[in-house]
Design a protein around this motif. Structure first.
Motif, PDB file in Angstrom:
ATOM      1  N   UNK A 126     -68.968 -10.044 -57.186  1.00  0.00           N
ATOM      2  CA  UNK A 126     -68.073  -8.969 -57.621  1.00  0.00           C
ATOM      3  C   UNK A 126     -68.590  -8.315 -58.909  1.00  0.00           C
ATOM      4  N   UNK A 127     -68.986  -9.142 -59.872  1.00  0.00           N
ATOM      5  CA  UNK A 127     -69.511  -8.629 -61.138  1.00  0.00           C
ATOM      6  C   UNK A 127     -70.779  -7.813 -60.899  1.00  0.00           C
ATOM      7  N   UNK A 128     -71.627  -8.297 -60.000  1.00  0.00           N
ATOM      8  CA  UNK A 128     -72.855  -7.574 -59.678  1.00  0.00           C
ATOM      9  C   UNK A 128     -72.547  -6.257 -58.965  1.00  0.00           C
ATOM     10  N   UNK A 129     -71.599  -6.286 -58.035  1.00  0.00           N
ATOM     11  CA  UNK A 129     -71.238  -5.072 -57.292  1.00  0.00           C
ATOM     12  C   UNK A 129     -70.633  -4.012 -58.210  1.00  0.00           C
ATOM     13  N   UNK A 130     -69.886  -4.459 -59.232  1.00  0.00           N
ATOM     14  CA  UNK A 130     -69.283  -3.539 -60.187  1.00  0.00           C
ATOM     15  C   UNK A 130     -70.295  -3.064 -61.239  1.00  0.00           C
ATOM     16  N   UNK A 131     -71.497  -3.654 -61.183  1.00  0.00           N
ATOM     17  CA  UNK A 131     -72.582  -3.310 -62.119  1.00  0.00           C
ATOM     18  C   UNK A 131     -72.163  -3.532 -63.572  1.00  0.00           C
ATOM     19  N   UNK A 132     -71.495  -4.650 -63.822  1.00  0.00           N
ATOM     20  CA  UNK A 132     -71.022  -4.958 -65.170  1.00  0.00           C
ATOM     21  C   UNK A 132     -72.097  -5.669 -65.974  1.00  0.00           C
ATOM     22  N   UNK A 133     -72.228  -5.261 -67.226  1.00  0.00           N
ATOM     23  CA  UNK A 133     -73.111  -5.953 -68.137  1.00  0.00           C
ATOM     24  C   UNK A 133     -72.475  -7.253 -68.604  1.00  0.00           C
ATOM     25  N   UNK A 134     -73.117  -7.967 -69.519  1.00  0.00           N
ATOM     26  CA  UNK A 134     -72.544  -9.210 -70.048  1.00  0.00           C
ATOM     27  C   UNK A 134     -71.218  -8.948 -70.750  1.00  0.00           C
ATOM     28  N   UNK A 135     -70.306  -9.911 -70.646  1.00  0.00           N
ATOM     29  CA  UNK A 135     -69.054  -9.820 -71.382  1.00  0.00           C
ATOM     30  C   UNK A 135     -69.344  -9.863 -72.883  1.00  0.00           C
ATOM     31  N   UNK A 136     -68.670  -9.020 -73.628  1.00  0.00           N
ATOM     32  CA  UNK A 136     -68.939  -8.892 -75.064  1.00  0.00           C
ATOM     33  C   UNK A 136     -68.742 -10.199 -75.826  1.00  0.00           C
ATOM     34  N   UNK A 137     -67.917 -11.105 -75.294  1.00  0.00           N
ATOM     35  CA  UNK A 137     -67.663 -12.370 -75.987  1.00  0.00           C
ATOM     36  C   UNK A 137     -68.239 -13.588 -75.258  1.00  0.00           C
ATOM     37  N   UNK A 138     -69.069 -13.343 -74.274  1.00  0.00           N
ATOM     38  CA  UNK A 138     -69.717 -14.454 -73.582  1.00  0.00           C
ATOM     39  C   UNK A 138     -70.568 -15.237 -74.577  1.00  0.00           C
ATOM     40  N   UNK A 139     -70.431 -16.553 -74.569  1.00  0.00           N
ATOM     41  CA  UNK A 139     -71.194 -17.388 -75.504  1.00  0.00           C
ATOM     42  C   UNK A 139     -72.696 -17.241 -75.321  1.00  0.00           C
ATOM     43  N   UNK A 140     -73.123 -16.957 -74.104  1.00  0.00           N
ATOM     44  CA  UNK A 140     -74.549 -16.800 -73.836  1.00  0.00           C
ATOM     45  C   UNK A 140     -75.059 -15.429 -74.266  1.00  0.00           C
ATOM     46  N   UNK A 141     -74.146 -14.510 -74.554  1.00  0.00           N
ATOM     47  CA  UNK A 141     -74.533 -13.174 -75.001  1.00  0.00           C
ATOM     48  C   UNK A 141     -74.695 -13.216 -76.523  1.00  0.00           C
ATOM     49  N   UNK A 142     -75.764 -13.862 -76.957  1.00  0.00           N
ATOM     50  CA  UNK A 142     -76.026 -14.012 -78.386  1.00  0.00           C
ATOM     51  C   UNK A 142     -76.763 -12.784 -78.915  1.00  0.00           C
ATOM     52  N   UNK A 143     -77.161 -12.834 -80.185  1.00  0.00           N
ATOM     53  CA  UNK A 143     -77.798 -11.658 -80.771  1.00  0.00           C
ATOM     54  C   UNK A 143     -79.093 -11.294 -80.059  1.00  0.00           C
ATOM     55  N   UNK A 144     -79.831 -12.289 -79.641  1.00  0.00           N
ATOM     56  CA  UNK A 144     -81.086 -11.992 -78.945  1.00  0.00           C
ATOM     57  C   UNK A 144     -80.805 -11.236 -77.636  1.00  0.00           C
ATOM     58  N   UNK A 145     -79.788 -11.676 -76.896  1.00  0.00           N
ATOM     59  CA  UNK A 145     -79.441 -11.001 -75.642  1.00  0.00           C
ATOM     60  C   UNK A 145     -78.889  -9.607 -75.907  1.00  0.00           C
ATOM     61  N   UNK A 146     -78.086  -9.501 -76.962  1.00  0.00           N
ATOM     62  CA  UNK A 146     -77.543  -8.193 -77.344  1.00  0.00           C
ATOM     63  C   UNK A 146     -78.677  -7.224 -77.678  1.00  0.00           C
ATOM     64  N   UNK A 167     -72.569  -3.466 -71.895  1.00  0.00           N
ATOM     65  CA  UNK A 167     -71.695  -4.502 -72.474  1.00  0.00           C
ATOM     66  C   UNK A 167     -70.312  -4.298 -71.866  1.00  0.00           C
ATOM     67  N   UNK A 168     -69.743  -5.329 -71.283  1.00  0.00           N
ATOM     68  CA  UNK A 168     -68.449  -5.204 -70.618  1.00  0.00           C
ATOM     69  C   UNK A 168     -67.300  -5.574 -71.555  1.00  0.00           C
ATOM     70  N   UNK A 169     -66.326  -4.676 -71.663  1.00  0.00           N
ATOM     71  CA  UNK A 169     -65.099  -5.015 -72.377  1.00  0.00           C
ATOM     72  C   UNK A 169     -64.656  -4.058 -73.456  1.00  0.00           C
ATOM     73  N   UNK A 170     -65.579  -3.264 -74.002  1.00  0.00           N
ATOM     74  CA  UNK A 170     -65.245  -2.404 -75.142  1.00  0.00           C
ATOM     75  C   UNK A 170     -64.967  -0.988 -74.655  1.00  0.00           C
ATOM     76  N   UNK A 171     -63.886  -0.401 -75.171  1.00  0.00           N
ATOM     77  CA  UNK A 171     -63.519   0.958 -74.821  1.00  0.00           C
ATOM     78  C   UNK A 171     -63.519   1.868 -76.034  1.00  0.00           C
TER      79      UNK A 171
END
Length: 267
Positions: A126-146, A167-171
């Motif tokens: 579902x996340x892939x089909x919606x073409x969503x990036x990483x969640x803004x607060x995902x623990x794995x989305x660290x500064x290097x990934x950002x 980045x998913x979540x910010x409007x």
């Protein structure tokens, strides 16, 4: 529009009030919110079932069904999720309602019908089909990934923060708060940010969103719950910078309204 802090709030309300309760009745007041999914199929999949886990990705909320698959909720411009003890007291603009056996109900409301309720088999798909990036607060989305996600993008920083594919979540609203706290002009191009600005942007993104969640502040409601020095309570015509009291400047960036301080952010 509900953003990440709002949807995290809906997630916590659902987790507290709905998990492992039997769904006795499914009421679809307006099948348009289901898209191509028929109301009959939707109801038959959920009636008698239980929701056993809940997760959020960006602005999307998903609940695992014990029979298999996931219930998905997207709130669009005006959507919300409410737990109601008395199902006869249905909130206005309820489009879908899940009634639990002798234990209240959940009402998905949406005044403007810009949103979606559905069923999917797999969350990752579902996340892939919606073409969503990483969640803004995902623990794995660290500064290097950002940094990997945004480096070299030749677009204004506000639009990049709001791009759900990056980045998913910010409007619109929380991008203004994040940029204000990071002291960055929302019209500045992402690829022009200095390394220290990029690091500050990442840190403020995490801090602002976490603070909003802890304090129960949303994108449209309860902004007064944000700490002193926040932009959100001043984010309106005639608003002033909470730091220097300069009159806030209003810009149009990518078709969206941006509020910023001309002194603190150089906008």
């Amino acid at each position: 529009m509900p953003e990440l802090p709002d949807v995290e709030g809906f997630k916590r309300v659902l987790a507290k009030n709905a998990l492992r309760k039997t769904i006795d009745r499914v009421v679809v007041s307006d099948a348009r919110i289901l898209g191509k999914l028929s109301a009959r199929t939707f109801a038959s999949r959920l009636q008698g079932a239980k929701l056993i886990a809940v997760r959020r990705h960006g602005k999307h909320l998903m609940a695992n069904v014990d029979r298999g698959g996931w219930l998905t909720l997207h709130f669009g411009m005006t959507g919300a999720l409410q737990f109601v003890r008395n199902c006869d007291e249905e909130p206005p603009f309820t489009r879908v309602r899940l009634d639990f056996t002798n234990d209240g109900c959940f009402a998905y409301t949406n005044k403007r019908m810009i949103g979606h309720v559905g069923l999917v088999e797999d969350v990752a798909d579902f996340i892939a089909d919606e073409k969503l990036g990483p969640d803004a607060l995902d623990r794995q989305f660290d500064f290097r990934a950002f940094k990997t996600s945004v480096l070299g993008i030749k677009r204004d920083v506000k639009s990049v923060l709001m791009d759900q594919k990056i980045i998913a979540g910010i409007g619109n609203i929380y991008s203004d708060e994040i940029l204000f706290q990071a002291r960055i002009n929302p019209a500045e191009r992402m690829d022009n940010l200095a390394p220290n600005q990029l690091k500050r942007l990442f840190l403020e993104m995490r801090e602002v969103l976490k603070t909003a969640i802890v304090r129960g502040a949303g994108s449209e409601q309860y902004v007064e719950r944000m700490p002193k020095g926040s932009l959100l309570p001043e984010r309106n015509k005639g608003g002033r910078c909470p730091r220097c009291r300069s009159l806030l400047k209003v810009l149009k960036i990518g078709g969206r309204t941006a509020y910023c301080c001309p002194r603190c952010q150089g906008c």
